[in-house]
Design an enzyme around this catalytic site. Structure first.
Site: not given
Length: 180
Positions: A9-12, A159
């Site tokens: 998913g999102c790397f954050w 987010y």
């Protein structure tokens, strides 16, 4: 030191969750698994580059076992979601592991098997099948500076609060003995 390249998913989110573990020395957000050289975030977001948002996690195996790093990976994202995580949709958000060699491939395969127990779904089941891919490790391209350690730099960003915080908390709870 050992390094794994993982996408979930999102790397954050992966970046934030791994930084919460003692023994993790460095986390670098970036892109891998595609064909476009030196992609930008905007290009990767289109899904046309073939790259996944990924993290390069460097850790001290004397302080945190490779299996813990991999089990945390399967804790911080849902490996049953094909080419998305939550509202992040596209192949750039796929669940994938990029082994550097055969030894890592074996570790990754065993971790994927363990994940089926965590998610209470046998690997052969149609419903709830783990869809995490094990792909060849190609070139890893570092993401732009503002994506590195994003959560720490933007803790009140929407987010981060809605998506990253619950994932970090889940990893901290499951791996409390490694909490940084």
């Amino acid at each position: 030191m050992e390094t794994f390249v993982l996408a979930g998913g999102c790397f954050w989110c992966l970046d934030a969750a791994y930084r919460a573990l003692r023994g993790v020395e460095e986390v670098v957000s970036g892109y891998t698994g595609g064909d476009t050289p030196n992609p930008t975030y905007e290009q990767v977001c289109t899904g046309a580059t073939g790259h996944a948002e990924a993290v390069k996690v460097t850790f001290d195996p004397e302080l945190i076992a490779p299996d813990v790093i991999l089990d945390a990976f399967f804790t911080m994202h849902d490996p049953r979601q094909l080419d998305h995580q939550g509202h992040d949709v596209g192949t750039q958000y796929r669940s994938a592991m990029f082994p550097a060699d055969d030894a890592q491939r074996e570790l990754f395969e065993r971790a994927r098997e363990r994940a089926s127990e965590l998610w209470d779904a046998p690997l052969g089941d149609v419903e709830g099948t783990i869809v995490t891919r094990i792909e060849p490790l190609g070139e890893f391209f570092e993401a732009e500076d503002h994506h590195q350690d994003f959560f720490a730099k933007n803790p009140t960003q929407g987010y981060c609060l809605a998506v990253a915080v619950p994932k970090v908390n889940k990893v901290r709870a499951r791996f409390a003995e490694y909490a940084a």
